[in-house]
Design a protein around this motif. Structure first.
Motif, mmCIF file in Angstrom:
data_model
loop_
_atom_site.group_PDB
_atom_site.id
_atom_site.type_symbol
_atom_site.label_atom_id
_atom_site.label_comp_id
_atom_site.label_asym_id
_atom_site.label_seq_id
_atom_site.Cartn_x
_atom_site.Cartn_y
_atom_site.Cartn_z
ATOM 1 N N LEU A 79 0.801 -1.234 0.000
ATOM 2 C CA LEU A 79 0.000 0.000 0.000
ATOM 3 C C LEU A 79 0.830 1.278 0.000
ATOM 4 C CD1 LEU A 79 -2.631 -1.313 2.553
ATOM 5 C CD2 LEU A 79 -2.976 -1.012 0.113
ATOM 6 N N ASN A 82 -0.373 4.882 1.030
ATOM 7 C CA ASN A 82 -1.783 4.778 1.460
ATOM 8 C C ASN A 82 -1.945 3.948 2.729
ATOM 9 O OD1 ASN A 82 -2.793 6.119 -0.927
ATOM 10 N ND2 ASN A 82 -2.205 4.263 -2.030
ATOM 11 N N GLU A 85 -4.371 5.206 5.777
ATOM 12 C CA GLU A 85 -5.824 5.257 5.597
ATOM 13 C C GLU A 85 -6.413 3.923 5.114
ATOM 14 O OE1 GLU A 85 -5.511 7.403 1.192
ATOM 15 O OE2 GLU A 85 -6.737 8.267 2.781
ATOM 16 N N ALA A 86 -5.548 3.035 4.599
ATOM 17 C CA ALA A 86 -6.074 1.788 4.020
ATOM 18 C C ALA A 86 -5.862 0.566 4.908
ATOM 19 C CB ALA A 86 -5.438 1.550 2.657
ATOM 20 N N VAL A 113 -11.681 4.080 -0.213
ATOM 21 C CA VAL A 113 -10.301 4.581 -0.253
ATOM 22 C C VAL A 113 -9.782 4.408 -1.674
ATOM 23 C CG1 VAL A 113 -7.959 4.316 0.659
ATOM 24 C CG2 VAL A 113 -9.903 3.908 2.158
ATOM 25 N N LEU A 115 -7.210 3.539 -4.180
ATOM 26 C CA LEU A 115 -5.964 2.754 -4.185
ATOM 27 C C LEU A 115 -5.579 2.409 -5.627
ATOM 28 C CD1 LEU A 115 -6.765 0.227 -1.316
ATOM 29 C CD2 LEU A 115 -5.149 2.102 -1.198
ATOM 30 N N HIS A 120 -5.941 -3.681 -2.259
ATOM 31 C CA HIS A 120 -7.136 -3.705 -1.414
ATOM 32 C C HIS A 120 -6.832 -3.097 -0.057
ATOM 33 C CE1 HIS A 120 -7.386 -7.130 -4.227
ATOM 34 N NE2 HIS A 120 -8.675 -6.848 -4.276
ATOM 35 N N LYS A 121 -7.888 -2.639 0.598
ATOM 36 C CA LYS A 121 -7.734 -2.235 2.013
ATOM 37 C C LYS A 121 -7.403 -3.485 2.822
ATOM 38 C CE LYS A 121 -11.798 -0.682 2.179
ATOM 39 N NZ LYS A 121 -13.131 -0.329 2.397
ATOM 40 N N SER A 149 -13.199 -5.393 -1.973
ATOM 41 C CA SER A 149 -12.428 -4.188 -1.619
ATOM 42 C C SER A 149 -11.497 -4.379 -0.426
ATOM 43 C CB SER A 149 -13.392 -3.042 -1.299
ATOM 44 O OG SER A 149 -14.171 -3.391 -0.154
ATOM 45 N N THR A 150 -11.723 -5.427 0.385
ATOM 46 C CA THR A 150 -10.986 -5.558 1.656
ATOM 47 C C THR A 150 -10.409 -6.958 1.816
ATOM 48 O OG1 THR A 150 -12.593 -4.020 2.612
ATOM 49 C CG2 THR A 150 -11.159 -5.163 4.153
#
Length: 339
Positions: A79, A82, A85-86, A113, A115, A120-121, A149-150
């Motif tokens: 990441l 990021n 925040e991720a 978020v 990206l 992915h978060k 997404s996560t």
């Protein structure tokens, strides 16, 4: 290399003390490739860091083997800027009931978020095996709904305590205890960087007390340096407050030499010094494991020590129990001798 007679360095002033920051944090690897030991596990994580295709993960293994460090390093590599925040990181010290899953984790999974493509978060759950069963049941649905997404990374000591539906949704990465050589390699890096005065026996003692746990090794090293400004065997065992292996080795030597009374008086000395029976028997087990004796004897000694350890864990930690173990070992030796 410093010798035991070397004068200790001048005590640093409190404002510039190099001992303020825990060395565990100061020397924590920031890249997956820098993580010590567990080459198979680390190489798998390196492939994920390179390709960016991260599945949900369970990292399982004993404490101090690099699980949390590996997953944080992986998150940083995937990441980059990021990261803050991720990534959501939760530990066992946070409340980890069903409400946290429903509120904190779900809210973060819903958060948008921006990206790079293919990233992915991440939600990192440290000590995940201490989550309640209800929270784990709620978590499995969240993992499914927000899989686009996560990604989840769960670190735990025992993967068996994670419910099976979550295990089937994750790739399992197993970590094992580090070898003495791997711990020594990292200790040497820290010792050189901090200019720590030491003798080789001191580092041996640190490795012995750590028992494959890198965090324990670095903490013991820092505690010894802070307390005594010099790392030798005596100082390490004073700081760690474990029975000196030499005393325990003498007991085994006396048993094998048929000197039962000497072995008992050695055990009495350790017991009177206030060491817990668990500490004594754990050290005894490790000494027997590495002692140079006949294979049959070693196996029998380890079996009897294991039984005594089980009884001590059940709460029967008296001096009588420890002497009973020595008597059993002496009996095993006599039987072997007669045969």
């Amino acid at each position: 290399m410093a010798s035991s007679s070397s004068p200790p360095p001048p005590t640093p002033s409190s404002s510039t003390s190099p001992y303020e920051m825990p060395w565990v944090e100061k020397y924590r690897p920031t890249k997956v490739s820098d993580v010590v030991g567990n080459e198979d596990a680390v190489s798998r994580l390196q492939v994920i860091a390179r390709d960016g295709n991260m599945p949900n993960l369970i990292l399982s293994g004993p404490p101090g083997t690099g699980k949390t460090t590996s997953i944080l390093a992986l998150a940083h590599e995937l990441l980059g800027p990021n990261f803050k925040e991720a990534v959501l990181e939760l530990n066992a010290s946070d409340d980890r009931g069903i409400d946290v899953v429903r509120n904190k984790i779900k809210m973060f999974a819903q958060k948008k978020v921006t990206l790079p493509p293919g990233r992915h978060k991440m939600i990192i759950l440290d000590e995940a095996d201490s989550m309640t069963s209800g929270a784990q049941q709620a978590l499995r649905r969240t993992m499914e709904i927000y899989s686009n997404s996560t990604r989840f990374a769960l670190a735990c000591n025992t993967s068996a305590k994670i419910i099976e539906p979550i295990q089937s949704r994750c790739a399992l990465v197993r970590f094992s205890r580090l070898s003495d050589q791997e711990i020594l390699g990292r200790l040497m890096v820290v010792v050189d960087a901090e200019k720590v005065p030491y003798v080789p026996e001191g580092l041996e003692a640190i490795i012995f007390t750590a028992d494959g746990d890198m965090r324990q090794a670095l903490n013991n090293l820092q505690a010894t340096v802070t307390g005594f400004r010099f790392v030798n065997q005596e100082n390490v065992f004073k700081v760690c407050d474990q029975p000196h292996p030499l005393h325990v080795k003498n007991m085994v030597h006396n048993i094998l030499g048929g000197k039962f009374d000497n072995a008992c008086s050695g055990m009495k000395k350790l017991f009177d010094l206030g060491y817990s029976p668990t500490d004594i028997i754990t050290t005894l087990f490790r000494i027997i494991k590495n002692y140079d004796m006949a294979e049959y004897l070693k196996l029998e000694f380890m079996k009897e020590t294991g039984f005594a350890h089980m009884r001590i864990c059940d709460g029967v930690g008296s001096f009588l129990q420890l002497c009973g173990l020595l008597a059993k070992l002496a009996q095993v030796r006599e039987t072997a001798k007669a045969a």
